[in-house]
Design a protein around this motif. Sequence first.
Motif, PDB file in Angstrom:
ATOM      1  N   ASP A 408       0.867  -1.184   0.000  1.00 39.23           N
ATOM      2  CA  ASP A 408       0.000   0.000   0.000  1.00 39.23           C
ATOM      3  C   ASP A 408       0.898   1.227   0.000  1.00 39.23           C
ATOM      4  O   ASP A 408       1.524   1.542   1.024  1.00 39.23           O
ATOM      5  N   ARG A 409       1.021   1.901  -1.158  1.00 37.49           N
ATOM      6  CA  ARG A 409       1.945   3.029  -1.255  1.00 37.49           C
ATOM      7  C   ARG A 409       1.548   4.173  -0.357  1.00 37.49           C
ATOM      8  O   ARG A 409       2.402   4.905   0.153  1.00 37.49           O
ATOM      9  N   GLU A 410       0.225   4.368  -0.121  1.00 40.06           N
ATOM     10  CA  GLU A 410      -0.192   5.469   0.734  1.00 40.06           C
ATOM     11  C   GLU A 410       0.216   5.242   2.190  1.00 40.06           C
ATOM     12  O   GLU A 410       0.314   6.187   2.958  1.00 40.06           O
ATOM     13  N   ARG A 411       0.458   3.991   2.567  1.00 40.80           N
ATOM     14  CA  ARG A 411       0.919   3.696   3.924  1.00 40.80           C
ATOM     15  C   ARG A 411       2.446   3.674   3.991  1.00 40.80           C
ATOM     16  O   ARG A 411       3.043   4.316   4.854  1.00 40.80           O
ATOM     17  N   SER A 413       5.622   4.179   1.224  1.00 41.39           N
ATOM     18  CA  SER A 413       5.957   4.467  -0.164  1.00 41.39           C
ATOM     19  C   SER A 413       7.305   3.897  -0.577  1.00 41.39           C
ATOM     20  O   SER A 413       7.606   3.846  -1.768  1.00 41.39           O
ATOM     21  N   ASP A 441       2.836   4.132  -7.625  1.00 43.89           N
ATOM     22  CA  ASP A 441       1.447   4.434  -7.268  1.00 43.89           C
ATOM     23  C   ASP A 441       0.468   3.847  -8.277  1.00 43.89           C
ATOM     24  O   ASP A 441       0.748   3.744  -9.464  1.00 43.89           O
ATOM     25  N   ASN A 445      -7.304   6.148  -5.055  1.00 42.98           N
ATOM     26  CA  ASN A 445      -7.898   7.115  -4.138  1.00 42.98           C
ATOM     27  C   ASN A 445      -8.502   8.257  -4.950  1.00 42.98           C
ATOM     28  O   ASN A 445      -7.849   8.833  -5.824  1.00 42.98           O
ATOM     29  N   ASP A 475      -5.743  14.353  -2.590  1.00 42.15           N
ATOM     30  CA  ASP A 475      -5.654  13.035  -3.211  1.00 42.15           C
ATOM     31  C   ASP A 475      -4.325  12.421  -2.766  1.00 42.15           C
ATOM     32  O   ASP A 475      -3.252  12.920  -3.116  1.00 42.15           O
ATOM     33  N   PRO A 476      -4.356  11.378  -1.938  1.00 38.94           N
ATOM     34  CA  PRO A 476      -3.089  10.822  -1.414  1.00 38.94           C
ATOM     35  C   PRO A 476      -2.243  10.131  -2.463  1.00 38.94           C
ATOM     36  O   PRO A 476      -1.105   9.769  -2.164  1.00 38.94           O
ATOM     37  N   ASP A 477      -2.753   9.917  -3.670  1.00 40.53           N
ATOM     38  CA  ASP A 477      -1.922   9.318  -4.714  1.00 40.53           C
ATOM     39  C   ASP A 477      -0.844  10.300  -5.143  1.00 40.53           C
ATOM     40  O   ASP A 477      -0.843  11.475  -4.748  1.00 40.53           O
ATOM     41  N   GLU A 478       0.089   9.829  -5.962  1.00 37.97           N
ATOM     42  CA  GLU A 478       1.195  10.686  -6.372  1.00 37.97           C
ATOM     43  C   GLU A 478       1.196  10.860  -7.882  1.00 37.97           C
ATOM     44  O   GLU A 478       0.483  10.169  -8.611  1.00 37.97           O
ATOM     45  N   GLY A 482      -2.360  11.753  -8.387  1.00 37.20           N
ATOM     46  CA  GLY A 482      -2.699  12.690  -7.327  1.00 37.20           C
ATOM     47  C   GLY A 482      -2.807  14.117  -7.803  1.00 37.20           C
ATOM     48  O   GLY A 482      -3.023  15.013  -6.990  1.00 37.20           O
TER      49      GLY A 482
END
Length: 873
Positions: A408-411, A413, A441, A445, A475-478, A482
């Motif tokens: 999980d990249r948001e947790r 990275s 990513d 999200n 947006d927590p994605d990158e 994001g």
Amino acid sequence: MGVWWGPVVRVLVLQAAWALGGGQVRYSVPEEARAGTVVGRLAQDLGLEAGEPEARRLRLVAQGRRASVEVSGASGALVVSSRLDREELCGKSAPCALRLEVLVERPLRVFHVELEVTDINDNAPLFPAARKNLSIAELSLPGSRFPLEGASDADIGANAQLSYTLSPSEHFGLEVKTKDENKIFVVLVLKKPLDRESVPVHRLVLTASDGGRPSLSGTMELVISVLDANDNAPQFNQSMYKVQLPENAAPGTLFLQLTATDKDEGINREIDYSFSYTISAKVQDLFIIDRQSGEIRTAGELDFEDVQSYDLEIEARDKGSPPLSGHCSVELEVVDVNDNAPEVWVTSLSVPVAEDASVGTVVALLSVSDRDSGANGRVRCAVWPAGPFGLVATFAGSYSLVLREALDRERVSEYEVEVRAEDGGAPPLRASRGVRVPVSDVNDNAPAFAQAVYTVLARENNAAGAELARLWARDPDEAGNGRVSYSVAEGGVGGASAGGGWRSASSYVSVDAESGRLWALQPLDYEELQVLQFEVRAVDAGEPPLCGNATVQLFVVDENDNAPALLPPAGGGPGPGASGEAAWVPGAGPGAGAWWAWAAWGAPAGQVVAKIRAVDADSGYNAWLRYELWEPRGKGPFRVGLYSGEVSTARALEEADGPRQRLVIVVRDHGEPARSATATLSVSLVEGGEAALAAAGSSSGSGSGLRASSGAEGGASSSSRNVWLVVAICAVSSLFLLAVVLYGASRWAPRAAVLSGPGPATLVCASEVGSWSYSQRQSRSLCVADGAGKSDLMVFSPNFPPPPGAAAKETQPEPPALLDTVSGPPFLASRPFPLPPFPPFPPAPWAVGGGSRAQPPGPVGVGGGEIERVGQL
């Protein structure tokens, strides 16, 4: 049919051989092969179809040494890329095998390839020196033997098998002894006694030839000096010494003491020990020999991984003249100790890893080795921390770093993984290698606003492009997943607020796609729009894109942007007004104008002379109007109601006040800053009868439609003659009756409005509180609360014909004029007087509630009533 089965049989045989060989492919190539030489069909031998080597990215990974070979991307063949020198790669080791790793991706696999570099005869034998000086006593007996340093050949096998020949000599011969396949002793043998007086120096050529085809050779010149006297050479007690020494022996360690004897006596018996000049300088730097005692010690540090054994040639030379020498060999074996930690290499790294990668995905390939031997070289590996990655052994010394848990990249990275290796020595040595594994990513999200509903306040008349608010969605994605873009999704305003139709929110506001800045496309007008509700959408740039919405409620805050507008008298046209109303001459705009009014001398204090009416299109305090008497200042005969606009006498009027009073009245609102309009009221002081005639003339003037300019002196005489005629007729016929009726109406009748003309009457409440009013949207009536001041009953009735223009085309009757009844003393027609001329009224832009005009864009309060806009200001 046989032609087709031939390649198939070869492939099957090759695959079977490869399987039996433990998954390895072996090739052979001669050294010094030219660049581009095809070593083998690697892709075909690995079972890859045509086109697969390039598609699956077949590539070569060398371990430790430079490979000098490469894989052709198009054909998948193993070809020579640079010069192959077997002596440089392997020295004297035989066979010379290079271990290569071949990686195939999609899916990722590793194969081991062993490349043997075969020797060619490219090195000629080489003697330690081009010239050798020997001293031989003339008393030497035939058969005396003199060891010579043999030549060396960097090649191996038959290419390094040397044979020696000596140039023809009657005194000397050559004897070659083979100890083993790697060691050959060359001895110069004296065949015939020497005679120094006959031949003092013998010059011979020693030739060494290898066994290659064609054969290569090297030469050394022997310069033999014949000496007298000392005829016995020192002798060692054994010709070969074998010694073992651990590689961690400290410098200065004694590991051997040599002893040599000489049968001579005296100085010819004294012996000096030294290393033979055949030993390289590098080896001599590692050892020290005591010239007197023959003790051999270590001078440097030994390394089993570098050299496993040393052959030391020792020479014992006496001090005779000429000196004689004896020789022996010392074979030193270096014993391995656990002094090398394991080494870990990352041979392939597939990063970043997608956060939705499946369990079991290979992240990296690693190679582990230990330069020690035996148990000291056996290595165990583990990964730390344990999750979410693990190690899987593939081949000896090869491991795969695989994914064991979902990411999980948001947790997290990025992971820092450490591969730890430990050998089997005592004590064990450890090593580690860090591997950085970033997580790529995936768009999982959707953008989310901080608030579901945003409330925005915007002042009206804001500049076009002014920033109203800033919206932000997280947006927590990158990267693109994001990166949020904003847009106005839906919403708008309709009905009267939008001019009778629907207008979308995008015509009023816009949002910056990148920053979320909400800005106005045009100036906002509170009188047109009070509330605008719409939705803003945030969309990320992922694939597929995800979105989120937020509701924006935009409230327009009223600004004091409308000055009070003066209204004409209730009659709706120019000319003398009725009692208590001023006649109006329009000015250049809605905020300017001139009024005419008449007042009788002797009128008591408090009598209403005229009423100034104004309206303000704003709301709230910005529309609350007050009236101030600007001129004359001080104690004048008139005053104006602060909120009602009624001009009344401040005291009884006297002839000393003059025939005319000019009043300047300023109408201000309560905005910040306040806006105002100025009205000029000219009050003519006349006798009581003249005032009554002026009132009567007002009624007749409305029917005849008098039109004269207030500043036109040329038309005054013509109007005066007409007025004199009317006055004479009225004076003769009904002056007395009119005076009685008016006097009775003003004295005994209650202050009530009189309805004049057909049509329903509309009742409007007014008070001295003023003309401040506030109307909600779609409201149509307003009644100000009763105040402590005097109240008026106002009745609307038509007194003038419809004005020209669009309003004249209406089929409904015109709004009735506004009349105020004013009580006062009776006036008599003592003398005729001319009525001042007034210009005609333009079409009025406002209509009083109850009329038949079209519906206005919004209600505006005036003097306690409701005014509707019917024309352009």
